[in-house]
Motif scaffolding. Sequence first.
Motif, PDB file in Angstrom:
ATOM      1  N   VAL A   1      -1.677 -42.652   3.322  1.00 56.34           N
ATOM      2  CA  VAL A   1      -2.287 -43.266   4.514  1.00 56.34           C
ATOM      3  C   VAL A   1      -2.809 -42.172   5.447  1.00 56.34           C
ATOM      4  CG1 VAL A   1      -1.997 -44.992   6.335  1.00 56.34           C
ATOM      5  CG2 VAL A   1      -0.576 -45.117   4.298  1.00 56.34           C
ATOM      6  N   THR A   2      -3.830 -41.488   5.007  1.00 50.97           N
ATOM      7  CA  THR A   2      -4.312 -40.318   5.729  1.00 50.97           C
ATOM      8  C   THR A   2      -5.593 -40.543   6.508  1.00 50.97           C
ATOM      9  OG1 THR A   2      -5.493 -39.610   3.752  1.00 50.97           O
ATOM     10  CG2 THR A   2      -3.253 -38.768   4.047  1.00 50.97           C
ATOM     11  N   ASP A   3      -6.078 -41.784   6.557  1.00 45.82           N
ATOM     12  CA  ASP A   3      -7.349 -42.007   7.247  1.00 45.82           C
ATOM     13  C   ASP A   3      -7.272 -43.091   8.318  1.00 45.82           C
ATOM     14  OD1 ASP A   3      -7.002 -44.118   5.549  1.00 45.82           O
ATOM     15  OD2 ASP A   3      -8.978 -43.997   4.605  1.00 45.82           O
ATOM     16  N   ASP A   4      -6.065 -43.319   8.838  1.00 45.16           N
ATOM     17  CA  ASP A   4      -5.888 -44.352   9.858  1.00 45.16           C
ATOM     18  C   ASP A   4      -5.397 -43.798  11.184  1.00 45.16           C
ATOM     19  OD1 ASP A   4      -6.350 -47.179   8.604  1.00 45.16           O
ATOM     20  OD2 ASP A   4      -5.313 -46.018   7.071  1.00 45.16           O
ATOM     21  N   GLY A   5      -5.418 -42.476  11.354  1.00 42.47           N
ATOM     22  CA  GLY A   5      -5.025 -41.869  12.616  1.00 42.47           C
ATOM     23  C   GLY A   5      -3.519 -41.754  12.761  1.00 42.47           C
ATOM     24  N   ARG A   6      -3.074 -41.777  14.007  1.00 43.39           N
ATOM     25  CA  ARG A   6      -1.662 -41.599  14.344  1.00 43.39           C
ATOM     26  C   ARG A   6      -0.849 -42.815  13.881  1.00 43.39           C
ATOM     27  NH1 ARG A   6      -0.491 -38.428  18.749  1.00 43.39           N
ATOM     28  NH2 ARG A   6       0.630 -40.092  19.845  1.00 43.39           N
ATOM     29  N   LEU A   7       0.343 -42.545  13.332  1.00 41.51           N
ATOM     30  CA  LEU A   7       1.220 -43.611  12.860  1.00 41.51           C
ATOM     31  C   LEU A   7       2.528 -43.562  13.649  1.00 41.51           C
ATOM     32  CD1 LEU A   7       0.691 -43.285   8.991  1.00 41.51           C
ATOM     33  CD2 LEU A   7      -0.632 -44.634  10.647  1.00 41.51           C
ATOM     34  N   ARG A   8       2.953 -44.735  14.160  1.00 41.93           N
ATOM     35  CA  ARG A   8       4.117 -44.782  15.047  1.00 41.93           C
ATOM     36  C   ARG A   8       5.371 -45.360  14.402  1.00 41.93           C
ATOM     37  NH1 ARG A   8       5.914 -42.377  19.439  1.00 41.93           N
ATOM     38  NH2 ARG A   8       3.931 -42.650  20.526  1.00 41.93           N
ATOM     39  N   ASP A   9       5.221 -46.370  13.554  1.00 43.04           N
ATOM     40  CA  ASP A   9       6.415 -47.026  13.018  1.00 43.04           C
ATOM     41  C   ASP A   9       6.166 -47.465  11.584  1.00 43.04           C
ATOM     42  OD1 ASP A   9       9.012 -47.909  13.087  1.00 43.04           O
ATOM     43  OD2 ASP A   9       8.622 -49.739  14.235  1.00 43.04           O
ATOM     44  N   ALA A  10       7.251 -47.561  10.825  1.00 40.27           N
ATOM     45  CA  ALA A  10       7.217 -48.067   9.448  1.00 40.27           C
ATOM     46  C   ALA A  10       8.447 -48.939   9.263  1.00 40.27           C
ATOM     47  CB  ALA A  10       7.219 -46.912   8.447  1.00 40.27           C
TER      48      ALA A  10
END
Length: 384
Positions: free
Chosen positions: A340-349
């Motif tokens: 998942v490298t093209d969706d910007g900043r990631l906060r939670d999973a």
Amino acid sequence: MSIRRMIVVVAALAVAGASCSESGSDEGSSPSPSSSASSSPSPSLTPVTPSPSTPAAQPGPVTPSAAEEIVTGLAAPWSIAFVPGSDGQALVTQRDEATIVLVDAAGTVTPVGPVPGVDGSGEGGLLGLAFDPASPTDLYVYATMGSQNVVQRTTYSDGALGELSVVIDGIPAGTRHDGGRLAFGPDGMLYISTGESGDPDDAQDLGSLGGKILRITPGGDVPGDNPFDGSPIWSYGHRNVEGLAFDDDGRLWASEFGDRSADELNLIQAGGNYGWPFVEGIGGAPDYIDPVVEWRPTSEASPSGIAYVRDTIFVAALRGERLWQVPVSGETAGEPAAFVTDDGRLRDAVVAPDGTLWVLTNNTDGRGDARPGDDRILRLTLTP
């Protein structure tokens, strides 16, 4: 309409080196085009050679194979909590607006309401959420209220929140390093991650709740088997923990922001001292517990929420703008791989009731580059 796409693994790794946090914040802002974590990496990116401190590679048992965009239009979202007994519905906190919304797998977003009294700036605001598995309508909320962070209990039923009551307060708050993740353990206790709010000394001070992982009963009492008599502190020496997850054997894993050298994935021991501010990353110091995985430099990660599923830990990365997959076996970890490298900043999973993985983007929080549709929830299919 949802958008489905394949996910391509980008690289493995923790890179040797150091990187200064931007604007005094762990979470930083979107990397500039000249940085090593600039625009979305292409599938042909050459894998990075692991640093000597990275554990030996192991095959990961669970891998994302496709992503589907299911929710759009969220405002600085921070935490996802699935509603017990629902058909895939979840509550999401919106940090800066201090509101909670209900989302479903069809992409419908329904306002639930505000949390009164939230007063935070920077990294503070309305943060973590958790339902009590033993009392499924009981909902716990972590929020900044001026100079302190507070955990409150309420109820959620028929689309509405009940009255809120404080279960623990006095957690130091600031414009950065506010912790904020909540998780119930298999022992029925509530675990709470806190940050040192920019005061490193708090992390080693057993008289302060800052820079700790706390453990309390659902009613807010201190369990009799906590490691420090009469104290909610479960572990200490943390800089800023924003991810908590339990594995199938009841072990607690936590992600932690580093400063200038290394971000961490830690395996938590009761009463353990994790070294901040005296050590960062894998240091080998006998008095402190080393992380199981480190990321060097910190621009590769800035790890926030984490999820455990079938011998794999997924780590949502902010400055790193990717989802790290970390295979684990017992108390050891293999080499991280990026998805998942093209969706910007990631906060939670978060693992959904149907076994998929929901991943929360975080591009509207003032540090990211917001794009049409941000912020979003992605649903990832997991394959053995």
